[in-house]
Enzyme design. Structure first.
Site, short mmCIF file in Angstrom:
data_model
loop_
_atom_site.label_atom_id
_atom_site.label_comp_id
_atom_site.label_asym_id
_atom_site.label_seq_id
_atom_site.Cartn_x
_atom_site.Cartn_y
_atom_site.Cartn_z
N HIS A 108 -6.02 -1.61 -0.16
CA HIS A 108 -7.33 -1.34 -0.77
C HIS A 108 -8.39 -2.28 -0.18
O HIS A 108 -8.09 -3.31 0.43
CB HIS A 108 -7.26 -1.47 -2.29
CG HIS A 108 -7.04 -2.88 -2.79
ND1 HIS A 108 -8.01 -3.86 -2.74
CD2 HIS A 108 -5.96 -3.46 -3.36
CE1 HIS A 108 -7.55 -4.98 -3.26
NE2 HIS A 108 -6.30 -4.78 -3.64
N GLU A 125 0.30 -2.27 -7.74
CA GLU A 125 0.85 -3.49 -7.16
C GLU A 125 2.06 -4.00 -7.93
O GLU A 125 2.26 -3.68 -9.12
CB GLU A 125 -0.25 -4.58 -7.14
CG GLU A 125 0.18 -5.95 -6.62
CD GLU A 125 0.68 -5.94 -5.17
OE1 GLU A 125 1.47 -5.05 -4.80
OE2 GLU A 125 0.32 -6.85 -4.42
#
Length: 509
Positions: free
Chosen positions: A272, A350
């Site tokens: 990201h 994550e």
């Protein structure tokens, strides 16, 4: 355009124990049939889950080695010990170039046929020696043509001498001229023809195939008195048939093979965009606030995908985007959301830090020195403490549906995620060992373009923009303090249990 899904929830994969187990069913005793102090003997069910021999079947250049390589990648990924035993490699090691010509495979050369059987038997002995030394679930892949009922019966009889071992045949049948032409060209680059004129090599290989076609017998239900178990693939995944595939490993293999294909496409994998949390080095940072460099990346990412899709002759609107459900993921895809279909799955979020979520490395080192030391020692097995804390291995397990989805898709994909997830997906496709995955040196604001080929996975890096000088984005192994205890931890024992010394196939003196 955004598509949300509730079918892929990270909550279904929350681990309950601190020590990661690298086998889906726990530890199983070696295959000696003995009981004793703590030993677990094999039942029929345990055998189906525990030790399995996969036997490849098919004419040359039908994709057998490709299927074996993909199986090796996937089964290793889900925690199974796997090793491929290739009879062709043993033939070249034993006989060299003399065994590469078409006459060596002729049915009119009985001496060569006997020698090929002998080579196959030698490889099987080494294969079963390796398999017997494995605790837990393990798979040996016997990569050879095995095109006659006589050869397959020989393989069956040898397997019956090993108690508690399952046997699965995988036959690859290919009649697509385009696939065959591509496979033939690849064969010209292997060790049999590396020093041979291209046309001479192609003519010789075609003659070799014709020799095999003269004796080829497809797998039938009645082999081994009707007890045979097999999977048949047509044109490398266009159609898959399975017969009597029972047990966990066989069902996993059958399901996986139904999803692989060789359709050309690209997989674009990236982290990201740079965020304020990332600048601070926070574990599991998820806030949507991007830095100026991060905002530049979001714009260039959308432009990059559109440009590359057009260069490949694809409609950019057909590109599928997979990402997590955290705010920073959607902020990264802000410029893509109006163009591409986006599937959000929490499985792509994550690695979860449990009680240490939101802390920096420096804070963990200062406030939780023992946790920091254990994580440095064995990063891929270390699980963060507290509710929901994960290890890299936990992340690999929850990513299994994502891997299947990526394999299944025949269009190009963009995957946007955090570092640990990016490393795990990248590691799967390039065949990296599990213990090395946490240290893969991924770059921020870089798109990794993966091209899955018949023989390997090619990677091209595209750096789209710079990162802030203050960003903490490193996968290097931190130094271990010399004052750390030297006694082996529980994690060390777990890691040691999956490391084996594998004997090579014996070579001709």
């Amino acid at each position: 355009m955004s598509i949300d899904t509730s079918l892929m929830r990270i909550e279904d994969y929350v681990p309950e124990r601190r020590v990661t187990n690298t086998c889906p069913f726990g530890e199983v005793s070696p295959r000696d049939g003995a009981s004793g102090d703590g030993a677990q003997t094999f039942s029929k069910e345990t055998a189906l889950m525990g030790h399995l021999v996969v036997v490849m079947v098919g004419l040359p250049a039908r994709g057998k080695s490709y299927i074996a390589r993909k199986l090796n990648l996937y089964l290793t990924w889900i925690g199974v010990r796997v090793k491929v035993f290739n009879v062709g490699d043993h033939r070249r090691d034993s006989l060299g170039a003399d065994s590469s010509r078409a006459e060596f495979f002729s049915v009119d050369n009985p001496a060569a046929a006997d020698f090929r059987d002998k080579l196959a038997q030698e490889v099987q002995e080494v294969m079963y020696s390796w398999l017997a030394a494995q605790s837990g679930c393990a798979v040996s892949i016997f990569d050879a043509t095995n095109t006659t009922k006589k050869r397959r019966q020989m393989v069956i009889e040898r397997c019956k001498r090993e108690p508690g071992v399952g046997l699965l045949f995988i036959e690859s049948i290919c009649q697509d001229p385009g696939i065959l032409s591509q496979n033939y060209q690849i064969k010209l680059h292997n060790a049999d023809y590396c020093n041979t004129d291209r046309q001479t090599a192609l003519d010789d290989f075609r003659e070799r195939v014709r020799n095999y076609e003269r004796v080829y017998e497809e797998l039938e239900d009645g082999e081994d008195n009707g007890d045979v178990q097999y999977i048949k693939l047509f044109n490398v995944g266009q159609k898959v048939c399975s017969y009597r595939c029972n047990g966990y490993l066989m069902s996993q293999i059958s399901f996986y093979l139904q999803n692989i294909h060789i359709t050309p496409r690209k997989i674009w994998l990236t982290h990201h965009a740079e965020s304020e949390d990332l600048l601070m080095g926070k574990l599991g940072g998820t806030k949507r606030t991007l830095t100026p460099c991060g905002r530049t990346f979001t714009t260039r990412l959308a432009e990059f995908v559109k440009q590359r899709a057009r260069e490949l002759g694809e409609d950019p609107a057909d590109v599928l985007v997979l990402t997590g459900t955290q705010a920073v993921h959607m902020e990264t895809l802000k410029d893509c959301a109006t163009v591409y279909p986006i599937v959000k799955a929490s499985l792509l979020n994550e690695l979860r830090g449990g009680d240490l979520e939101g802390l920096t490395d420096d804070e963990i080192r200062t406030l939780h020195p023992e946790e920091f030391r254990q994580r440095v020692q064995e990063k891929h097995l270390y699980r963060y403490p507290g509710a929901g804390g994960e290890s890299y291995f936990d992340v690999m397990q929850r990513l299994r549906p994502i891997i299947i989805e990526v394999e299944r898709q025949r269009r190009s994909l963009l995957v946007v995620c955090h570092l640990a997830v990016q490393q795990c997906i990248y590691g799967y496709f390039v065949g990296e060992k599990a213990e090395a995955i946490p240290y893969l040196p991924m770059k921020l604001h870089t798109v990794y373009e993966l091209s899955t080929m018949l023989s390997d996975c090619q990677v091209v890096e595209h750096e789209l923009c710079s990162v802030s000088p203050r960003v903490k984005f490193s996968s290097q192994r931190p130094p271990i303090s010399h004052s750390a205890p030297t006694t082996p931890s529980k994690l060390s024992k777990v890691a040691a249990s999956i490391r084996t010394n594998v004997p090579d196939v014996p070579r001709k003196p």
